[in-house]
Design an enzyme around this catalytic site. Structure first.
Site, short mmCIF file in Angstrom:
data_model
loop_
_atom_site.label_atom_id
_atom_site.label_comp_id
_atom_site.label_asym_id
_atom_site.label_seq_id
_atom_site.Cartn_x
_atom_site.Cartn_y
_atom_site.Cartn_z
CB ALA A 182 -7.29 42.60 13.43
N GLY A 183 -6.46 39.22 12.88
CA GLY A 183 -5.95 38.34 11.83
C GLY A 183 -6.91 37.21 11.49
CB ILE A 239 -5.38 32.33 13.28
CG1 ILE A 239 -4.44 31.75 12.23
CG2 ILE A 239 -5.58 31.34 14.41
CD1 ILE A 239 -3.00 31.55 12.69
CB SER A 240 -8.03 36.25 15.73
OG SER A 240 -6.80 36.12 16.41
NE ARG A 252 11.10 33.24 6.66
CZ ARG A 252 11.83 32.18 6.33
NH1 ARG A 252 13.02 32.01 6.87
NH2 ARG A 252 11.36 31.27 5.52
NE ARG A 257 13.71 28.76 13.38
CZ ARG A 257 12.43 28.40 13.47
NH1 ARG A 257 11.64 28.55 12.44
NH2 ARG A 257 11.94 27.87 14.58
CD GLN A 303 2.03 40.14 22.71
OE1 GLN A 303 1.78 38.94 22.77
NE2 GLN A 303 1.64 40.91 21.70
CB VAL A 313 -0.59 30.70 17.92
CG1 VAL A 313 -0.86 30.19 16.51
CG2 VAL A 313 -1.52 30.02 18.93
CG ASP A 316 2.97 20.84 13.95
OD1 ASP A 316 3.06 21.19 12.78
OD2 ASP A 316 3.20 21.61 14.91
CG HIS A 362 5.31 24.92 15.06
ND1 HIS A 362 4.40 23.98 14.66
CD2 HIS A 362 5.10 25.99 14.26
CE1 HIS A 362 3.68 24.45 13.67
NE2 HIS A 362 4.08 25.67 13.40
#
Lengths: 440, 440
Positions: free
Chosen positions: A106-107, A109-110, A185, A191, A205, A222, A252, A280
């Site tokens: 639902a984001g 990028i998707s 975050r 981090r 997952q 991702v 990148d 990354h």
């Protein structure tokens, strides 16, 4: 002719009721149900989903066990058996359907990626596709919205869409798992905290993939921190080959190619052999030593060594931050493009002499990089979904030193998530904030 | 071999300075400048755009007049002359580049559409493309952001990107103009106010197209109220053929197909010949009378006449509103898909026996619809960018009556914008709010 044959039946049957569907099911496969796979979630009323089929409208065809299928959505509950169509149908020449699971569906990028997957841009114009969308309880309405937009897009290749919030159901039989979902975050979060929070998601997952996905599922992580998330996912899925797990570093690589093109004053299609080494994060190493422009080593084309050693890496890494400032949001569109590139690099043969970067498991690598981490390295593929590491790369002291730094970071990150990889008690010592600007 | 030849030169030249570019320009065309085309706008510092070329880095190749080009962006200021490449280059077989202008380029619909245009999904894999992006002063930062993401996507077919806020510069030589930009309806604003505000934008853009675009530019109006905006645009561009102006009703057609598929229990690829008649508003008429499922007239397949006459239209029209509720935002992705469909319908031959809907100028129409408005009607194309109206459609009293209502509305809308079409003083009498739910 198919139409005429069906036409004959149509003239004698009331097609608005269930008999029509039962009739059609003799030559097609219909999965009729819109089952609730998400647990303990208050049900949104079906009437609000204008394009969905409720089970009171149509009958279950004989021989299909509804328990074996995840939640189909709307028009995608009406799925043809592609192998059973008449010869004149274009779908006759299509490949066997593939199942692609996407988390964070639902984001933003998707919201770009799903339409690219459905259009045939990724897997080709003869590859029918089933999309299995994983969202969260909170995002479930948005997930339905995305499914509705996919319905309205009428993509011929998109034959099934299912939605859910349980990875054990959504990942069932997945041949590709594109894992985009991750918690951003929060303010004041280290981090290390992020590694833990998202690591838990990726551990779960991984377990789900291990339990229900295709035994040769390709997994593209991702969600950040993506290298260590991929490692966690892999460690929790021992029955899936370790080399099938990828961490996305393609954006990148693409950004690095663009910067080299600009500096050299050539169009970007003349830049090749660009490797992103490592994590990354800001320790990543865009490799100009092995990169080529017009087939010539970059250091011979761009002789400004200071630019290559200092500005180049910085430009690649600050790109996301600059973009957020300009655009007010993160680079969802180009991230989605880079996921497409990453998948296409595995399902189409790599052009002669070139390679691509992807974060993969280091065991057995020929570069002397520490084993048992997920590290971005140069790869080639025959187009079968698999890859091999490129052997003919060169190193100098500068490159070695920088690779070592990213290697050290990933080993430190691994220690932070030992509790999630089944390797004991986590000890976390990450001195620097190495999140890339503009990323969450 | 091109690389070897260039390689020879590389060994004797410093390629990081301007001589390299001058050398390359002997076999390629470089447009080097990043000129400011927007007027009276405070300049954002060039240094913030990481992927741009400033003129102090490279010299202008001889023979290119920088005044004749709109603002190129970043890496797209380095453009090859595709016709002058060596034979082994894949670009050798490509078509001549086309110029596609997009207004509202910093908006969400464009954020999906531009990447589809660049990927080759719309105009084909051998069609290089120049994107000319029109934004506003307010959105200029976002426009740069989109251009940066296009750079980072490394699409081989995307050879030029230029950005600006002056339609007289951005529309120069445009062969397609996709006009998405429009002001949203503010609180308490009547449809009449919106017609005036957006009408002024479309009048100006029509004048700009008339002055600088290709003489055969195809214009697709998406910004609402799109039919009357298209009429205004057309009236202000007397030197461009009236039949080149389109108002987008393809999303409505796609949604109608999905609803018919669901009701009949067939997959959507079996639904054909769906016409949206009239205005892109609640008076629009999704035509079930001429529509077909498996080649059979819809009323023979779906015998529930009440559903067809009442629920069907409502379901098509409320889709956007339902989506906003679910998803929290408007249907940008599926709108972009429908723009792709609309363009592809004009540049690829229409399948035998089928047609598509698009809002076009009514003069000379065979249906008895009032002349001099832009009305969605069934069309076929040979794939040359042009179209013809379909003749073999049938009408019944119900369809006639509903078409009449949309016709009346568009004639009333035309009277509201008489001051913008050069037809005297506006008289505005629009009794109903006919905006589609979920649209602005």
């Amino acid at each position: 002719m198919a139409v005429a044959e069906l036409g004959h039946a149509y003239t004698t049957t009331d097609f608005s009721n269930s008999r029509f569907l039962t009739y059609v099911s003799s030559s097609t496969r219909l999965s009729y149900h819109r089952r609730l796979s998400y647990r303990n979630l208050p049900r949104t009323p079906t009437t609000a989903i204008r394009c969905s089929v409720t089970s009171d409208k149509i009958q279950a065809p004989v021989g299909i066990d509804s328990k074996q299928k995840p939640d189909c959505f709307g028009v995608f509950c009406l799925t043809y058996d592609l192998s059973d169509l008449k010869a004149e149908d274009q779908t006759k020449s299509w490949k066997k359907m593939i199942n692609v699971a996407v988390s964070g569906a639902a984001g933003m990028i998707s919201n770009h990626l799903l339409f690219k997957l459905a259009s045939g841009e990724v897997f080709g114009p003869d590859q029918p596709i089933a999309l299995k969308l994983l969202g969260s309880e909170r995002s479930f309405g948005a997930l339905e919205g995305v499914a509705m937009e996919l319905e309205d897009s009428l993509y011929p290749l998109l034959r099934e869409v299912s939605i859910g919030i349980d990875p054990y159901e959504v990942f069932e039989d997945a041949e590709w798992a594109l894992l985009i979902g991750a918690k951003p975050r929060g303010p004041g979060m280290e981090r290390a905290d992020l590694l833990d929070i998202n690591g838990q998601i990726y551990a779960e997952q991984g377990k789900a993939l291990n339990a229900v996905a295709s035994r040769n599922v390709k997994v593209m992580v991702v969600g950040n921190p993506c290298n260590t998330n991929a490692l966690i996912c892999m460690k929790n899925a021992p029955n899936i080959p370790a080399k099938n797990f990828h961490a996305l570093t393609r954006l990148d690589e693409n950004r690095a190619k663009c910067q080299l093109a600009l500096k050299a004053g050539v169009f970007y299609d003349k830049v090749s052999n660009v490797t992103i080494w490592g994590n990354h994060s800001t320790t990543q190493v865009p490799d100009f030593l092995n990169a080529k422009i017009h087939g010539i080593p970059v250091p011979e084309v761009i002789t400004d060594r200071k630019w290559l050693e200092e500005d180049f890496t910085k430009m690649v890494q600050t790109r996301g931050g600059v973009l957020i400032k300009k655009w007010g949001r993160s680079s969802a569109a180009s991230t989605a493009v880079s996921i497409v590139d990453a998948i296409r690099s595995l399902v189409t043969p790599t052009p002669e002499g070139d390679w691509f970067s992807t974060g993969v498991y280091t065991n057995g690598n020929p570069y002397g990089i520490a084993e048992d981490i997920v590290f971005s390295m140069p790869c080639r593929s025959k187009g079968d979904g698999d890859y091999e590491l490129v052997k003919d790369v060169i190193f100098d002291d500068y490159l070695r030193k920088r690779i070592k730094k990213s290697e050290d970071e990933l080993q430190a990150e691994k220690k932070c998530v030992a509790h999630l990889t089944g390797e004991g008690i986590a000890v976390c010592d990450l001195p620097e904030d190495t999140m890339l600007p503009g990323e969450m």
